[in-house]
Write a protein that holds these residues in place. Structure first.
Motif, PDB file in Angstrom:
ATOM      1  N   ILE A   1      -1.591  -0.593  -3.860  1.00  0.00           N
ATOM      2  CA  ILE A   1      -0.727  -0.501  -5.041  1.00  0.00           C
ATOM      3  C   ILE A   1      -1.067  -1.695  -5.926  1.00  0.00           C
ATOM      4  O   ILE A   1      -1.024  -2.840  -5.479  1.00  0.00           O
TER       5      ILE A   1
ATOM      6  N   THR B   1       0.856  -1.188   0.000  1.00  0.00           N
ATOM      7  CA  THR B   1       0.000   0.000   0.000  1.00  0.00           C
ATOM      8  C   THR B   1       0.892   1.237   0.000  1.00  0.00           C
ATOM      9  O   THR B   1       2.060   1.180   0.358  1.00  0.00           O
ATOM     10  N   ALA B   2       0.303   2.356  -0.416  1.00  0.00           N
ATOM     11  CA  ALA B   2       1.009   3.640  -0.361  1.00  0.00           C
ATOM     12  C   ALA B   2       0.342   4.473   0.722  1.00  0.00           C
ATOM     13  O   ALA B   2      -0.891   4.566   0.766  1.00  0.00           O
TER      14      ALA B   2
ATOM     15  N   ILE C   1      -0.735   3.414  -8.061  1.00  0.00           N
ATOM     16  CA  ILE C   1      -1.394   3.632  -6.764  1.00  0.00           C
ATOM     17  C   ILE C   1      -2.867   3.911  -7.051  1.00  0.00           C
ATOM     18  O   ILE C   1      -3.181   4.837  -7.805  1.00  0.00           O
TER      19      ILE C   1
END
Ligand code: ACO
Length: 427
Positions: free
Chosen positions: A18, A4-5, A28
């Motif tokens: 992501i 994940t971002a 993203i």
């Protein structure tokens, strides 16, 4: 669980998945960003934005790689035909012989235009740019084919796609004929897609036209090289126009309009004009200096690309094709020498090295097309003809995508805030 971002916005930490494709950079997924934070992303020119999921074309700009449905463009240009590549783009796999024959028959049977469209041409000025004519006539097709405009029906979508691929050579050839005041030629079903186009363009009713196989092959290869190129400006335009459920013929007209610009498809015309203006190798340094001068708006046309930061793989094939065509036609145009030397000097110049500016597909295509006999104004029309298959394949992919939504970007508003209307006598 995929990566994940994490994003920190004032007063809030948010996290986004992501997503990975089969190859290429991850993305993203920020679809929930506005809902969660009340903020948009800002990305003019979409330099960091993936607008859709697509399985058609992959480009690695740093490595100079271009794949259609996984197949490298060099292999397709060397071994296949434009009809095969069109089938591949539309259907996902290369056709076997029966499938290819059936596809070629279908396309051949759709090449004629409604006779009423010939009258439509006569409304244009004789000196109208072929792209203006192409744009108008492609848009006008929407008024002729009511039986293929229920875009929710995959069969109707395919019929519209076949019609567009088949009719575009006829439309382009007629645009040319109209500009030179010669009679329109009807398609000849005995010929190949590309041979038929050459005959409709260069043939006359008074004589038999014999297709030169070297030119036919070179032209077919040029069509392959232009067939699709991921989410470029004109393809994104077709997708955006189509995202509202608009008529497919009208969407392609929108794509043609976008392609016309000199920063996109119009560059091959601009590149040849530039090479002719340079004229002699001795004058190249002057033009390189101008391209590097910040105060001069001049750019080396046919150089640089938003995605390729390496040699455009299509330019490699183009360069080879120039030699074949020149040999076949016994042409000795000094413009090719200027092009070769300009390329060499630019590739050794620190400005172009540092900015990763390499020849793109348009650098050599104008030289070939001019040798074949096309006027510069037809160059972008030929690009539109070939790109039509990419446009319809991308449009089909979009309409059949369950995640598809109307395209609706947002903005960073910098205009006046609300104010009251002032009557004219008080301004
Ligand atoms: N000649 C000289 N300098 C150039 C050129 C060029 N052809 N192309 C880019 N640059 C310079 C820019 O001045 C800029 O310099 P800066 O960073 O000092 O300001 C830098 O390189 C980056 O250029 P951008 O315009 O920001 O890059 P962008 O990705 O937006 O543009 C484009 C790509 C439009 C293709 C550009 O390279 C260009 O105008 N090329 C000439 C036109 C052309 O050949 N277009 C065909 C594209 S291929 C196709 O459509 C099929």
């Amino acid at each position: 669980m995929s990566d994940t971002a994490k994003l920190q916005v004032p007063g809030k930490d948010v996290e986004y998945p992501i997503l990975s494709g089969s190859v290429g950079p991850d993305v993203i997924d920020i679809r929930k960003l506005y809902g969660q934070t009340g903020k948009f992303t800002y990305d003019p020119g979409f330099t960091s934005t993936a607008s859709c999921e697509s399985g058609l074309t992959y480009i690695d700009g740093d490595e100079g790689i271009l794949l259609h449905r996984g197949y490298p463009i060099g292999q397709l240009a060397e071994h296949s035909s434009f009809m095969e590549v069109s089938y591949l783009l539309l259907n996902g796999e290369l056709p076997n012989q029966d499938e290819l024959t059936a596809f070629e028959n279908t396309i051949t049977r759709h090449t004629m235009l409604h006779e009423q469209l010939a009258t439509f041409y006569r409304g244009f000025r004789r000196d109208a740019h072929p792209m203006a004519v192409m744009c108008g006539v492609a848009g006008a097709l929407s008024a002729f084919y009511h039986d293929s405009t229920d875009i929710t029906d995959p069969k109707q979508r395919m019929i519209a796609s076949h019609r567009l691929i088949a009719k575009m050579p006829t439309i382009a050839a007629m645009a040319y004929k109209y500009s030179v005041g010669q009679p329109f030629l009807y398609p000849d079903n005995k010929l190949s897609y590309t041979g038929n186009f050459l005959r409709m363009t260069f043939g006359v009713p008074a004589e038999e036209y014999v297709v030169n196989p070297v030119i036919e092959k070179a032209m077919d290869r040029i069509f392959i090289l232009h067939a699709d190129h991921e989410q470029n400006a004109s393809t994104s335009t077709v997708r955006l126009a189509g995202s509202s459920g608009a008529n497919p013929f009208a969407c392609i007209a929108a794509g043609i309009a976008c392609l016309w610009g000199p920063a996109h498809g119009g560059a091959n015309e601009a590149a040849l004009n530039m090479l002719r203006e340079i004229g002699r190798p001795e004058r190249i340094p002057e033009y390189i200096a101008r391209a590097k001068d910040k105060n001069d708006p001049f750019r080396l046309m046919g150089f640089g690309h938003r995605v390729y930061k390496n040699y455009d793989p299509r330019a490699t094939v183009m360069q080879k094709t120039v030699r074949e065509v020149f040999d076949a036609l016994k042409v000795n145009d000094p413009v090719f020498e200027v092009a070769l030397q300009l390329e060499e000097m630019a590739l050794n110049d620190p400005y172009f090295i540092e900015k990763k500016l390499f020849p793109n597909v348009d650098f050599y295509s104008g030289v070939i097309l001019s040798a074949i006999g096309f006027p510069t104004t037809m160059f972008t029309a030929l690009f539109a003809l070939a790109r039509t298959v990419g446009w319809v394949a991308q449009w089909n992919e979009m309409i059949s995508d369950p995640e598809q939504k109307i395209g609706r970007p947002r903005q960073l508003y910098t205009g006046p805030v609300q104010r009251d209307y002032v009557p004219v006598e008080k301004r």
